[in-house]
Motif scaffolding. Structure first.
Motif, mmCIF file in Angstrom:
data_model
loop_
_atom_site.group_PDB
_atom_site.id
_atom_site.type_symbol
_atom_site.label_atom_id
_atom_site.label_comp_id
_atom_site.label_asym_id
_atom_site.label_seq_id
_atom_site.Cartn_x
_atom_site.Cartn_y
_atom_site.Cartn_z
ATOM 1 N N GLU A 197 0.693 -1.227 0.062
ATOM 2 C CA GLU A 197 -0.319 -0.011 0.101
ATOM 3 C C GLU A 197 0.858 1.254 0.002
ATOM 4 O O GLU A 197 0.741 2.108 -0.643
ATOM 5 N N LYS A 198 2.026 1.192 0.858
ATOM 6 C CA LYS A 198 2.772 2.329 0.827
ATOM 7 C C LYS A 198 3.504 2.507 -0.612
ATOM 8 O O LYS A 198 3.594 3.653 -1.173
ATOM 9 N N ARG A 200 2.286 1.530 -3.400
ATOM 10 C CA ARG A 200 1.295 2.036 -4.357
ATOM 11 C C ARG A 200 1.288 3.708 -4.193
ATOM 12 O O ARG A 200 1.041 4.494 -5.140
ATOM 13 N N GLN A 201 1.027 4.299 -3.078
ATOM 14 C CA GLN A 201 0.850 5.517 -2.760
ATOM 15 C C GLN A 201 2.170 6.257 -3.285
ATOM 16 O O GLN A 201 1.850 7.235 -3.891
ATOM 17 N N GLU A 204 1.839 6.237 -7.220
ATOM 18 C CA GLU A 204 0.924 7.103 -8.050
ATOM 19 C C GLU A 204 1.325 8.585 -7.770
ATOM 20 O O GLU A 204 1.025 9.260 -8.767
ATOM 21 N N HIS A 221 7.634 8.932 2.165
ATOM 22 C CA HIS A 221 6.464 8.396 2.792
ATOM 23 C C HIS A 221 6.565 8.674 4.233
ATOM 24 O O HIS A 221 7.292 7.857 5.229
ATOM 25 N N SER A 224 0.737 9.777 7.059
ATOM 26 C CA SER A 224 -0.475 10.377 6.411
ATOM 27 C C SER A 224 0.358 11.556 5.677
ATOM 28 O O SER A 224 -0.710 12.371 4.827
ATOM 29 N N LYS A 252 -3.849 13.494 -2.355
ATOM 30 C CA LYS A 252 -5.003 12.880 -1.814
ATOM 31 C C LYS A 252 -5.604 11.826 -2.428
ATOM 32 O O LYS A 252 -5.964 11.011 -1.710
ATOM 33 N N GLN A 253 -5.519 11.805 -3.891
ATOM 34 C CA GLN A 253 -6.184 10.632 -4.653
ATOM 35 C C GLN A 253 -5.153 9.361 -4.073
ATOM 36 O O GLN A 253 -5.812 8.545 -4.337
ATOM 37 N N ALA A 254 -3.960 9.579 -4.065
ATOM 38 C CA ALA A 254 -3.195 8.563 -3.783
ATOM 39 C C ALA A 254 -3.403 8.017 -2.173
ATOM 40 O O ALA A 254 -2.777 6.855 -2.039
ATOM 41 N N GLY A 255 -4.085 8.702 -1.404
ATOM 42 C CA GLY A 255 -4.388 8.332 0.196
ATOM 43 C C GLY A 255 -3.598 9.088 1.021
ATOM 44 O O GLY A 255 -3.817 8.623 2.076
ATOM 45 N N PHE A 256 -3.003 10.365 0.666
ATOM 46 C CA PHE A 256 -2.289 11.075 1.873
ATOM 47 C C PHE A 256 -3.003 12.087 2.203
ATOM 48 O O PHE A 256 -4.050 12.551 1.343
#
Length: 279
Positions: A197-198, A200-201, A204, A221, A224, A252-256
């Motif tokens: 998951e990290k 991927r973020q 992206e 990374h 958040s 934010k779309q990547a999840g941050f």
């Protein structure tokens, strides 16, 4: 299109000597300047049909690097063989200490040993360590190469990074001036687990930063928080209102939850330097 030959056949005689007696060579290949030059020089010595670029595929490989690796191989005139690696299943890799790179390279060379050599009738496997790399103490992946008897023709020929880039220009390779591109796991601070998951973020958001026109970047990374490292002379662009909104939205779309810009710019190998006390 194939790469242009270097001006003379004696431009790199010592590299040719390193390949003497080898009929078919596998090259641990990333598409970066070192491995691309090694592939191109090997093609010149052995013929394109006898050189097999081996690209390890896992969540730690950035999507743009995978695309570029295939593009550069096409310029050289060879076809990439992709190998799926599973370093993420190794708890010693996931715990992300200073030996992480060893476990990653060990996984790649193990997969090559077990699945590729017989299939492609390889006499040897090599990788793109240069003479400057050979002098560094912060490259544990070199230990994995030694463990698996992987050849390092560029380093043994005394080719420094500057020599490799000069050879890339002579050979007409599009990566002659390509910045270093460490794997995505290098963006996670040592001691914090590496997870798909990290990765991927990071992938992206970095892809979005490159798409926005920046020449290089690192997404560090921090839970958040995404900390963007950009070339110092390109930092002002990140503060342009429209581009700032674009980067924030991509983060934010990547999840941050938060996207920050580091005023120090890019510092390659930052986390490793901090571990060895030179950060």
């Amino acid at each position: 299109m194939t790469a242009r030959p270097a001006p003379t056949d004696t431009a790199h005689p010592t590299v040719a000597e390193q390949l003497a007696g080898i009929s078919r060579l596998g090259v641990a290949y990333s598409g970066g300047v070192d491995s691309a030059v090694l592939v191109a020089l090997a093609v010149r010595e052995l013929g394109a049909e006898n050189v097999v670029p081996l690209l390890g595929i896992s969540p730690s490989l950035a999507r743009r690097e995978r695309r570029l690796a295939h593009e550069v191989a096409a310029v050289i005139g060879v076809e990439v063989v992709e190998i799926e690696t599973h370093e993420g299943e190794n708890p010693d890799y996931r715990k992300n200490d200073a030996a992480r790179c060893f476990h990653c390279k060990d996984e790649l060379f193990t997969r090559i040993d077990e699945e590729i050599i017989a299939q492609h009738c390889l006499d040897a496997v090599a990788y793109g360590e240069n003479a400057d790399d050979a002098q560094r103490h912060d490259r544990p992946g070199a230990g994995a190469a030694t463990r698996h008897q992987v050849l390092r023709p560029l380093a043994r020929a005394g080719m420094t990074k500057a020599d490799v880039r000069a050879a890339a220009r002579e050979l007409g390779l599009p990566v002659a001036d390509k910045p270093a591109a460490p794997c995505l796991a290098s963006r996670v601070p040592f001691g914090e687990p590496v997870t798909p998951e990290k990765l991927r973020q990071i992938d992206e958001l970095e892809d979005a930063v490159f798409a926005a026109g920046f020449s290089d970047c690192r997404v560090r990374h921090h839970g958040s928080i995404a900390r963007l490292e950009l070339p110092s002379d390109e930092l002002p662009r990140a503060l342009e209102p429209e581009l700032r909104e674009q980067l924030l939205r991509a983060g934010k779309q990547a999840g941050f939850a938060h996207v920050t810009v580091d005023l120090d710019g890019i510092r390659s190998g930052l986390f490793h330097l901090q571990v060895v006390g030179r950060g």
